[in-house]
Design an enzyme around this catalytic site. Structure first.
Site, PDB file in Angstrom:
ATOM      1  N   GLY A 196       0.696  -5.402   0.453  1.00 43.65           N
ATOM      2  CA  GLY A 196      -0.494  -5.399  -0.377  1.00 43.65           C
ATOM      3  C   GLY A 196      -0.328  -6.152  -1.674  1.00 43.65           C
ATOM      4  N   GLY A 222       0.821  -1.196   0.000  1.00 42.67           N
ATOM      5  CA  GLY A 222       0.000   0.000   0.000  1.00 42.67           C
ATOM      6  C   GLY A 222       0.858   1.249   0.000  1.00 42.67           C
TER       7      GLY A 222
END
Length: 357
Positions: free
Chosen positions: A121, A73
């Site tokens: 992520g 992320g």
């Protein structure tokens, strides 16, 4: 990386189709395809569109650029949002975690090329998929304890399901692993040399609508080869022996008692991480081991994120790694013995706005 000649549209996420294959390409190579809220929304929209299209047999996820699929992320946004208290980080995590659950339950074969850096992520958009392919460039990790965070994106579920204590080692140390170890830890399924990926992608485009996961598996089987040797298989007995305890202190002591250089290396890696993150992570992993499904673990992780923004190590870890880049975080509290239940337990309070409630 682009393997097909299909026309694609979008900005930070490009989507399109070639034959019966739906294409999703993460397209922020300058920041290692780090995910933003808009990117998560674009991925969800593509998954919806492909799922409803009877002509789409399977979906392929890849990342643009030479360096990797996805580094995670957008950490800088987390940092700024936490400082400002504006809720943007929470909005992103809510959307991302729901996307992770969606990928895990997707009704069509979801193929992902886990090239290069696949972390945080990036693991979330890959290791929850049905057909997970690593290659000679794969560098996979859940490095969150090094930035004062904890493994999220449903990683506590994946780590807890890994054979023996491989997941405990990965979660606590944040060590980067290659293709063989990713398969050994059940974060991936096949090794396909990078030179063979374009041909595999081309073959995916001609699968007939209604293709089953088994059909895709047979196709990948034909392209797969044994991966280069990793470390987990040779060190499995030591890993299970040292990481099988339920306190970080016991794990550290067990590693310290070993004479093998591997134990010394992973102990040093672990002890450089945030002490708070280590204790929270181990507690989350042990809770995940008793959980019945991914959504329960995602819900628990989301609740823990509400506490992390009030934790000094979260800001210090990102400062050291991303903002100032001095790679010299000053953890607070600085040692394991200073972290008791009063610090760990707030991470397990239910979130006032559940993900799936």
């Amino acid at each position: 990386m682009r393997y097909l000649s299909a026309e694609m549209t979008g900005e930070d996420v490009l989507t399109g189709r070639q034959g019966s294959l739906g294409l999703i390409l993460l397209n922020r190579p300058r920041v290692l395809n780090s995910l933003s809220l808009d990117m998560v929304k674009a991925i969800e929209e593509a998954l919806d569109r492909f799922e409803k299209d009877p002509e789409i047999a399977s979906v392929l996820m890849t990342g643009e650029g030479e360096r990797g699929l996805c580094a995670g992320g957008d950490i800088r946004t987390f940092y700024e949002s936490g400082k400002a208290g504006d809720g943007r980080a929470s909005d992103f995590l809510r959307a991302e975690y729901r996307m992770n659950a969606r990928i895990a339950s997707y009704s069509k074969p979801y193929v992902v090329f886990m090239e290069g850096i696949t972390m945080g992520g990036g693991v979330g958009v890959s290791s929850h998929g049905s057909h997970r392919i690593v290659t000679d460039t794969t560098k996979l990790a859940m490095p969150e304890t090094g930035i004062g965070f904890f493994p999220d994106i449903g990683a506590t579920w994946l780590l807890a399901k890994a054979p023996g204590e491989l997941g405990t080692l990965m979660g606590l140390t944040g060590e980067t692993i290659g293709a063989a170890d990713a398969i050994e830890a059940c974060f991936a399924d096949w090794f396909v040399p990078a030179s063979a990926l374009a041909d595999l992608a081309e073959k995916l485009t001609i699968l007939l609508p209604g293709t089953t996961p088994k059909d895709v598996s047979l196709l990948v089987d034909a392209a797969a080869t044994p991966p280069p040797k990793g470390e987990f298989a040779d060190n499995r007995t030591l890993i299970d022996r040292c990481f099988g305890f339920d306190t970080v202190e016991e794990i550290e002591a067990a590693l310290a008692s070993e004479t093998d250089p591997f134990a010394a290396r992973v102990r040093a890696a672990m002890m450089a991480k945030s002490p708070t993150s280590l204790k929270v992570t181990l507690a989350l992993l042990r809770a995940a081991r008793k959980s019945s499904d991914l959504k329960i673990c995602l819900e628990r992780e989301f609740a823990a994120t509400a506490q992390i923004v009030h934790t000094p190590d979260f800001y210090e870890g990102i400062r050291a790694a991303i903002i100032d880049k001095d790679r010299n975080p000053k953890w607070s509290p600085p040692s394991l013995d200073a972290i008791g239940a009063d610090i760990v337990e707030p991470f397990f309070r239910p979130h006032p706005q559940p993900l799936f409630g």
